[in-house]
Design an enzyme around this catalytic site. Structure first.
Site, PDB file in Angstrom:
ATOM      1  N   ALA A  65       0.841  -1.193   0.000  1.00 26.57           N
ATOM      2  CA  ALA A  65       0.000   0.000   0.000  1.00 26.57           C
ATOM      3  C   ALA A  65       0.878   1.244   0.000  1.00 26.57           C
ATOM      4  O   ALA A  65       2.070   1.198   0.308  1.00 26.57           O
ATOM      5  CB  ALA A  65      -0.906  -0.004   1.226  1.00 26.57           C
ATOM      6  N   GLY A 108      -0.597  -5.006   0.596  1.00 33.61           N
ATOM      7  CA  GLY A 108      -1.771  -4.861  -0.257  1.00 33.61           C
ATOM      8  C   GLY A 108      -1.595  -5.493  -1.623  1.00 33.61           C
ATOM      9  O   GLY A 108      -2.562  -5.958  -2.233  1.00 33.61           O
ATOM     10  N   GLU A 111      -2.395  -9.042  -1.108  1.00 33.61           N
ATOM     11  CA  GLU A 111      -3.849  -9.146  -0.930  1.00 33.61           C
ATOM     12  C   GLU A 111      -4.565  -9.065  -2.269  1.00 33.61           C
ATOM     13  O   GLU A 111      -5.509  -9.824  -2.534  1.00 33.61           O
ATOM     14  CB  GLU A 111      -4.346  -8.053   0.015  1.00 33.61           C
ATOM     15  N   GLU A 131       3.251  -5.867   7.304  1.00 29.71           N
ATOM     16  CA  GLU A 131       2.529  -4.874   8.101  1.00 29.71           C
ATOM     17  C   GLU A 131       2.910  -4.868   9.569  1.00 29.71           C
ATOM     18  O   GLU A 131       2.945  -3.814  10.214  1.00 29.71           O
ATOM     19  CB  GLU A 131       1.010  -5.095   7.963  1.00 29.71           C
TER      20      GLU A 131
END
Length: 257
Positions: A65, A108, A111, A131
């Protein structure tokens, strides 16, 4: 929606989405996710597109991200923005989504790949959820999707430690489908996409529905859905074409009807 952070094109029946922020290793900001999901929905509506392929431009699929975008967020700003709601719409895509992963697929980015149906990775690809090292955790489905793919204990180990797994490790654990050379990963993914595009579209759709719910419902409920979908396909022209082609010893010509 104008496309600032993705590129799109069609290769026959395959619709392609290319993540296009190579200068930041395709880090996912909120507008980029909005563009990706909007394009997925556009391909879903387009009857000429039978399979969707996703890939990254440059040295990575998506390295995570956009931390710069979220570093000053608060619980209230997150609640108001609800940045993960758009991710939920990916589940409404009924067509096969295949991802070519080169380089990093972290946070992300991992993901996003896990939200897709099949993952083909280059031999130098790296997967993981870092994370925990930022004092947070996956928020777009990572804990759930990785657990379903490789089991709870292994998922906990990888997410807790925040380490990266190689493409071969990811393949061995069942997190991805195939590993190929860096030079051939997009070609192999496109070949697989075209192979799927030759199958009966309604069959692909109902198979995806049945498999998607298999880990969420009791066995008997899953089998009931499978049986219902099996019966439904006998109302399709593709079922008649497929069985007639088998009898006539010729390739079938499916129309998605």
């Amino acid at each position: 929606m104008s496309k600032k952070f993705i590129k799109t094109y069609e290769d026959g029946p395959v619709g392609v989405i290319e993540l296009n922020r190579p200068e930041v290793l395709n880090a996912l900001n909120r507008q980029m996710i909005d563009e990706i999901v909007a394009q997925l929905e556009d391909y879903q509506r387009n009857s000429a597109i039978r399979v969707i392929m996703m890939k990254g431009n440059g040295k990575a699929f998506a390295a995570g991200a956009d931390i710069e975008e979220m570093k000053n967020d608060t619980p209230t700003s997150m609640e108001l923005a609800d940045p993960f709601a758009v991710w939920d719409r990916i589940a409404s895509i009924k067509k096969p989504i295949i991802t070519a992963v080169n380089g990093f697929a972290l946070g992300g980015g991992f993901e996003l790949a896990l939200h897709c149906d099949l993952i083909v990775a280059s031999e130098d690809a790296k997967f993981g959820f870092p994370e925990v090292k930022l004092g947070v955790m996956p928020g777009a489905g990572g804990t759930q999707l990785l657990s379903k793919a490789i089991g709870q204990r292994k998922a906990l180990e990888w997410i807790w430690l925040g380490e990266q797994m190689s493409a071969n490790e990811a393949l061995e654990l069942g997190a991805i489908n195939r590993v190929t050379s860096k030079e051939l990963v997009e070609e192999e993914t496109m070949r697989l996409a075209h192979q799927l595009a030759e199958q009966a579209p309604l069959s692909l759709r109902l198979i995806k529905e049945a498999v998607d719910v298999s880990s969420d419902v009791p066995l008997r409920e899953g089998m009931k859905l499978e049986r219902k979908n099996f019966y439904l396909l006998f109302d399709s022209q593709d079922q008649s074409e497929g069985m007639q082609a088998f009898v006539e010893k010729r390739p079938p010509h499916f129309k998605g009807e």
